[in-house]
Design a protein around this motif. Structure first.
Motif, PDB file in Angstrom:
ATOM      1  N   ASP A 179       0.111  -1.049   0.256  1.00  0.00           N
ATOM      2  CA  ASP A 179       0.066  -0.199   0.092  1.00  0.00           C
ATOM      3  C   ASP A 179       0.794   1.017  -0.036  1.00  0.00           C
ATOM      4  O   ASP A 179       1.849   1.019   0.638  1.00  0.00           O
ATOM      5  N   THR A 181       1.654   5.129   0.510  1.00  0.00           N
ATOM      6  CA  THR A 181       1.739   6.270   1.482  1.00  0.00           C
ATOM      7  C   THR A 181       1.316   6.995   0.851  1.00  0.00           C
ATOM      8  O   THR A 181       1.055   7.531  -0.206  1.00  0.00           O
ATOM      9  N   TRP A 182       0.891   8.413   1.596  1.00  0.00           N
ATOM     10  CA  TRP A 182       0.321   9.286   0.467  1.00  0.00           C
ATOM     11  C   TRP A 182       0.970   9.946   0.276  1.00  0.00           C
ATOM     12  O   TRP A 182       1.350  10.282  -0.677  1.00  0.00           O
ATOM     13  N   GLN A 183       2.702  10.177   0.835  1.00  0.00           N
ATOM     14  CA  GLN A 183       4.212  10.804   0.481  1.00  0.00           C
ATOM     15  C   GLN A 183       4.443  10.101  -1.165  1.00  0.00           C
ATOM     16  O   GLN A 183       4.269  10.695  -2.038  1.00  0.00           O
ATOM     17  N   GLU A 184       4.056   8.810  -1.047  1.00  0.00           N
ATOM     18  CA  GLU A 184       4.165   8.040  -2.438  1.00  0.00           C
ATOM     19  C   GLU A 184       3.343   8.238  -2.985  1.00  0.00           C
ATOM     20  O   GLU A 184       4.078   8.155  -4.436  1.00  0.00           O
TER      21      GLU A 184
END
Lengths: 318, 77
Positions: A179, A181-184
């Motif tokens: 999954d 992350t938002w940063q990714e």
């Protein structure tokens, strides 16, 4: 909303370059500046947000949505997911194998494979920026209908024996796709914008430049005489011409917009753009790794016929 | 350590392979970086959106060209 680009083009053409309003050259320059500024602004912002949405729909997950669904619902969902799932020609084969492996019907798989390249965000952005939301919406809806219809026909024809034999033997593993992350996701969206723009910018600029010349120099209603609604061959010819132009889809749309302003009817225009995006030689070559020739020919024939029908219907209606 | 780059051979897959080699080199790891192009093997990992990075048999990322920094993170995990 787009007035800022008109003002920018006014400033550059009349003030900065000191061109006289009304001449062919001025018209062309004004058109080029206004459209290229607008299109690149739209491409960057919209592709970024589309990529963010896409980061939630990797194909490994898309496949799960389509398993064990009512057939009609599955066709509709497949066409819709085709819009948001990342797709490039090099992933067409693994996608195909993955879908078939999961027991998703062949026809449903084709609905996805047809809509994915045809109804993509780059085409939609260009249509929205150059033609307005009305034509972009017509393209989106008819594109989805073509994908649903053509996929259903392929399903009815029971073409399973024409899938390459080894495809049925591949045993697919269950990957746990990590999954993000938002940063990714933001990182992904940024690199996606960069990736797409670095590939298409010369075509977009070239297309807008040619479109600008057509706007400035080609006489009004020039095309109406040759490719108007009275010419019954215009639609099929447009579809045949569209096939080899695939890699230049981003460059073709601005030219087509100029041609439409010179009298090319809406149906012919839609058919041409759909042929450019949906049918391409590189994709056929790649798909020939997983499909036997009979199925590729059927696929091309059904998609072409659907697109031609779209062309005639809109020429007739408008 | 074994790093596998899954992909049928598109330009993005080639760039990813280069990034992976660079990442291994910069970290000074004793790792083997190999390219996997055979469809059956790619699918066996459950990957539908190449290119993908696999470290010691585990899928670390799929569907895009990962940067050297990102691959370094995969290698350290």
């Amino acid at each position: 909303m787009f007035r800022v680009f008109t003002i920018l083009a006014d400033m550059i053409t009349y003030r900065l370059l000191g061109l006289e309003p009304g001449s062919h050259l001025t018209e062309s320059v004004h058109f080029f500046v206004e459209d290229s500024a607008k299109i690149f602004f739209l491409l960057v912002t919209i592709i970024f947000f589309v990529a963010l949405v896409r980061s939630f729909f990797p194909p490994e997950r898309t496949r799960k949505f389509l398993e064990n669904k009512n057939l009609f619902v599955a066709h509709v969902l497949a066409a819709l997911l085709g819009v948001v799932t990342p797709f490039c020609t090099c992933s067409a084969c693994p996608l195909f194998i993955g879908f078939v492996e999961a027991g998703i019907p062949l026809g449903v798989t084709f609905s996805f494979l047809i809509s994915s390249p045809m109804v993509n965000e780059v085409a939609l952005v260009l249509l929205f920026g150059l033609f307005g939301w009305y034509i972009a919406a017509i393209y989106l809806i008819t594109g989805l209908l073509v994908a649903i219809f053509a996929g259903m026909v392929i399903g009815w024809l029971n073409m399973e024996p024409y899938v390459a034999d080894y495809v049925w033997e591949i045993r697919m593993g269950q990957a746990e796709i990590p999954d993000m992350t938002w940063q990714e996701r933001l990182e992904y969206a940024k690199s996606y914008v960069k990736d797409i723009l670095s590939k298409i910018w010369p075509y977009v600029l070239g297309g807008i430049a040619i479109g600008a010349l057509v706007h400035g120099y080609v006489p009004q209603d020039f095309l109406l005489r040759y490719a108007g609604p009275d010419n019954p061959f215009a639609v099929p010819v447009a579809v045949i011409l569209g096939v080899p132009l695939y890699s230049n889809a981003a460059g073709v749309i601005p030219i087509v917009q100029a041609l439409m302003a010179k009298g090319l009817p809406l149906g012919t225009t839609l058919a041409f753009m759909m042929a450019v995006t949906a049918l391409s030689f590189p994709e056929m070559v790649i798909l020939s790794q997983v499909l036997k020739r009979e199925l590729i020919i059927t696929f091309v024939a059904i998609v072409s016929i659907s697109i031609i029908i779209v062309g005639y219907v809109f020429n007739f209606l408008v | 350590m074994k790093v596998e780059i899954l992909g049928p051979g598109c330009p993005r897959c080639e760039n990813l392979l280069e990034n992976a080699q660079k990442a291994v080199e910069e970290l000074g790891l004793d790792a083997e970086v190999v390219k996997v192009t055979e469809m059956g093997k790619i699918m066996a990992y459950g990957v539908m959106s190449p290119p993908a990075v696999v470290v010691d048999g585990k899928v670390k990322g799929t569907g895009r060209l990962f940067s050297v920094e990102e691959i370094k993170r995969f290698l350290k995990e």
